[in-house]
Scaffold this active site. Sequence first.
Site, short mmCIF file in Angstrom:
data_model
loop_
_atom_site.label_atom_id
_atom_site.label_comp_id
_atom_site.label_asym_id
_atom_site.label_seq_id
_atom_site.Cartn_x
_atom_site.Cartn_y
_atom_site.Cartn_z
N ARG A 13 74.53 70.77 72.23
CA ARG A 13 73.47 70.44 71.71
C ARG A 13 72.51 71.40 71.05
NH1 ARG A 13 71.39 65.84 76.17
NH2 ARG A 13 73.09 64.63 75.98
N ASP A 36 54.46 63.48 75.96
CA ASP A 36 55.84 63.80 75.95
C ASP A 36 55.80 65.17 75.55
OD1 ASP A 36 58.68 62.09 76.31
OD2 ASP A 36 58.77 63.96 75.34
#
Length: 291
Positions: free
Chosen positions: A50, A160
Site C-alpha cells: 500500500r 476523520d
Amino acid sequence: MNAVASHDNTMAGVAGPVLGDGEFRFLREFVYEHCGIALSEQKRQLVQGRLVRRLRALGMKGFDAYCELLRADPESELGELASAISTNVTSFFREVHHFEVLADDLLPRWLDQKRREGDRLRIWSAGCSSGEEPYSLAMVLAEALERCGRSIDAKILATDLSPAALAAAQKGVYPVERLEGVSAERRRRWFLRGEGEYAGLACVHPKLRELVTILPLNLLHEWPMQGTFDAIFCRNVVIYFDQPTKQKLFRRFARLLPPGAPLFLGHSESMHGLSDEFELIGRTIYRKKTA
C-alpha cells in the site's frame, strides 16, 4: 539506514521498493504512537504494497526517504499514512439497524424532550471516511426535524484523519451505484442527479450539507469539542486498535456523552471487558450508564 534496508532498496529498479527490517520497525512504532494501530509482522507485505503507491506519489525511490519524511514532519504525512494502511470500506446506511433505532426510537424521543426553541442536538460521526455515514445520519435527522415541526439547533460533526476521505466527504458527490443502500424515495429527495460531464454521479442535497460539519481529527490527539453529544457513531474504527487504546478511547467518549446517551460501534466490534461505563442495549449499540 540499516544494512538490510540498504540491500533491499537496491532491488527497487527490478521489483519496486522493498520494506526493510529497520524501516518496518520504525513504521510500526510510528503508526502505533500516532494512530493507535498495532501492526503485526504478518501485515508487512500489506504495508509495503500500500505504501509503494504513496512513494510513487511523492516521487520517492525507497522507504528510507519516506521514513525520513515522517521523522522530519510527522503531522504533514500522518493522514495519508493512516489512510494507506487502513481499509476504508463504507456505504450509505451500512448496518441499517442502527439508523432504524435512530429514526424510530431515539430521535423522536430526543426531539420531544427538546421542546424549548433553540435547544441543541449533536451527533458525532467519528471516523466518517468519505461521508456516507454522516450523510445517512443527515437524511434521518432532516426527516425527523420535519416531522417535529419545531426549530432545533441540530448538527452532525463528521471527523476523520484521512485527507482523501475528508475531501470526498466535503465534495459530497458519489457514483450512482454507490447509492444502493438508499431507498428510491430518499434518492429522489436527498440527491441531485448529475448531467453532462457529471452523468452517472449524484450530489447530496444542500439541506444535508447544512446539517453536516466535516473536520480533520486524530482520535488519539486532543479533541477541541467542549460540549456533549446526544450520540456518537464510531463504527469500524476501533477494530484497528489494541486493547489499551480502545479502553482509553471509550473513556474519552464517555466524557462527551450524558448518562443514557448511545455509542454505536461496528458489527465486529465490542466493549466486552473494555469499559464499565457502558451497557449493551442492542446490536453493537451501547448506552452510557446512568449510575
